[in-house]
Design a protein around this motif. Structure first.
Motif, PDB file in Angstrom:
ATOM      1  N   VAL A 111       0.796  -0.954   0.035  1.00  0.00           N
ATOM      2  CA  VAL A 111      -0.026  -0.014   0.037  1.00  0.00           C
ATOM      3  C   VAL A 111       0.836   1.203  -0.077  1.00  0.00           C
ATOM      4  O   VAL A 111       1.763   1.402   0.789  1.00  0.00           O
ATOM      5  N   VAL A 112       0.870   2.007  -1.043  1.00  0.00           N
ATOM      6  CA  VAL A 112       1.625   3.192  -1.191  1.00  0.00           C
ATOM      7  C   VAL A 112       0.660   4.338  -0.782  1.00  0.00           C
ATOM      8  O   VAL A 112      -0.353   4.793  -1.495  1.00  0.00           O
ATOM      9  N   MET A 113       1.251   5.326   0.079  1.00  0.00           N
ATOM     10  CA  MET A 113       0.623   6.400   0.492  1.00  0.00           C
ATOM     11  C   MET A 113       1.199   7.630   0.204  1.00  0.00           C
ATOM     12  O   MET A 113       2.567   7.806   0.485  1.00  0.00           O
ATOM     13  N   TYR A 114       0.671   8.789  -0.153  1.00  0.00           N
ATOM     14  CA  TYR A 114       1.301  10.242  -0.150  1.00  0.00           C
ATOM     15  C   TYR A 114       0.596  11.055   0.559  1.00  0.00           C
ATOM     16  O   TYR A 114      -0.449  11.354   0.616  1.00  0.00           O
ATOM     17  N   ARG A 115       1.680  11.774   1.475  1.00  0.00           N
ATOM     18  CA  ARG A 115       0.954  12.597   2.362  1.00  0.00           C
ATOM     19  C   ARG A 115       2.178  13.812   2.824  1.00  0.00           C
ATOM     20  O   ARG A 115       3.356  13.254   3.049  1.00  0.00           O
ATOM     21  N   ASP A 116       1.800  14.810   2.752  1.00  0.00           N
ATOM     22  CA  ASP A 116       2.834  16.038   3.135  1.00  0.00           C
ATOM     23  C   ASP A 116       3.898  15.780   2.207  1.00  0.00           C
ATOM     24  O   ASP A 116       5.329  16.127   2.808  1.00  0.00           O
TER      25      ASP A 116
ATOM     26  N   ALA B 100      -7.638   0.537   8.743  1.00  0.00           N
ATOM     27  CA  ALA B 100      -6.717   1.583   8.981  1.00  0.00           C
ATOM     28  C   ALA B 100      -6.797   2.747   7.876  1.00  0.00           C
ATOM     29  O   ALA B 100      -7.175   2.673   6.866  1.00  0.00           O
ATOM     30  N   SER B 101      -6.671   3.955   8.513  1.00  0.00           N
ATOM     31  CA  SER B 101      -6.663   5.169   7.618  1.00  0.00           C
ATOM     32  C   SER B 101      -5.192   6.018   8.102  1.00  0.00           C
ATOM     33  O   SER B 101      -5.056   6.461   9.163  1.00  0.00           O
ATOM     34  N   PHE B 102      -4.634   6.319   6.874  1.00  0.00           N
ATOM     35  CA  PHE B 102      -3.478   7.021   7.150  1.00  0.00           C
ATOM     36  C   PHE B 102      -3.696   8.582   7.013  1.00  0.00           C
ATOM     37  O   PHE B 102      -2.819   9.484   7.380  1.00  0.00           O
ATOM     38  N   ILE B 103      -4.787   8.836   6.241  1.00  0.00           N
ATOM     39  CA  ILE B 103      -5.053  10.341   5.770  1.00  0.00           C
ATOM     40  C   ILE B 103      -6.257  10.866   6.521  1.00  0.00           C
ATOM     41  O   ILE B 103      -6.262  12.064   6.940  1.00  0.00           O
TER      42      ILE B 103
END
Length: 148
Positions: A69-74, A109-112
């Motif tokens: 799972v790839v996430m883009y944040r900040d 799960a929530s990362f954002i």
């Protein structure tokens, strides 16, 4: 220019010359040490993506047969295991809600999205950014579910 100023200039020039000569050697040594550490730990750096190309802020990719799972944040990219740690099933992502869900054990799960309660803790993979894109560190052999 008096003698003291002359000696200070000579010292600064000498230090700059030595550092300029030794810097490429030190960079090569550091790269060799990093490569040796990766081999000892059984870590292999595998290409993940060039730049962020996902539709939303979260995406799923498969690297060496493993879901990631790839996430883009900040302005940063993060990578997490795409397998549920509780039941070892594939995690499904919802791009619209920006959450990861295990449909088998119903954890998420929530990362954002801060509104979603987290009850699923995923393993994070190390990433490094090179000139041609992002690389993910994956073990050659999985031992006890731990990754470098």
């Amino acid at each position: 220019m008096n003698r003291l100023d002359f000696l200070k200039e000579m010292k600064m020039g000498f230090l700059k010359t030595v550092s300029a000569l030794y810097e490429p050697v030190m960079d090569e040594d550091l790269a060799k040490i990093n490569q040796a550490a990766d081999q000892l730990l059984g870590v292999q750096w595998t290409f993940l993506l060039k730049e962020w190309q996902g539709i939303g802020k979260i995406d799923q990719k498969f690297v060496k047969g493993q879901p990631v799972v790839v996430m883009y944040r900040d302005d940063n990219v993060y990578a997490y295991s795409g397998i549920c740690p509780s039941c070892s099933k594939l995690i499904h992502i919802s791009i619209q809600e920006e959450v990861c869900k295990c449909l088998y054990c119903e954890k998420q799960a929530s990362f954002i999205n801060e509104k979603v309660p987290d009850n699923l803790i995923l393993t994070e993979y190390p990433l490094k950014k090179e000139k041609d894109g992002y690389y993910i560190a994956m073990n050659n052999e999985i031992q006890d579910g731990l990754y470098a």
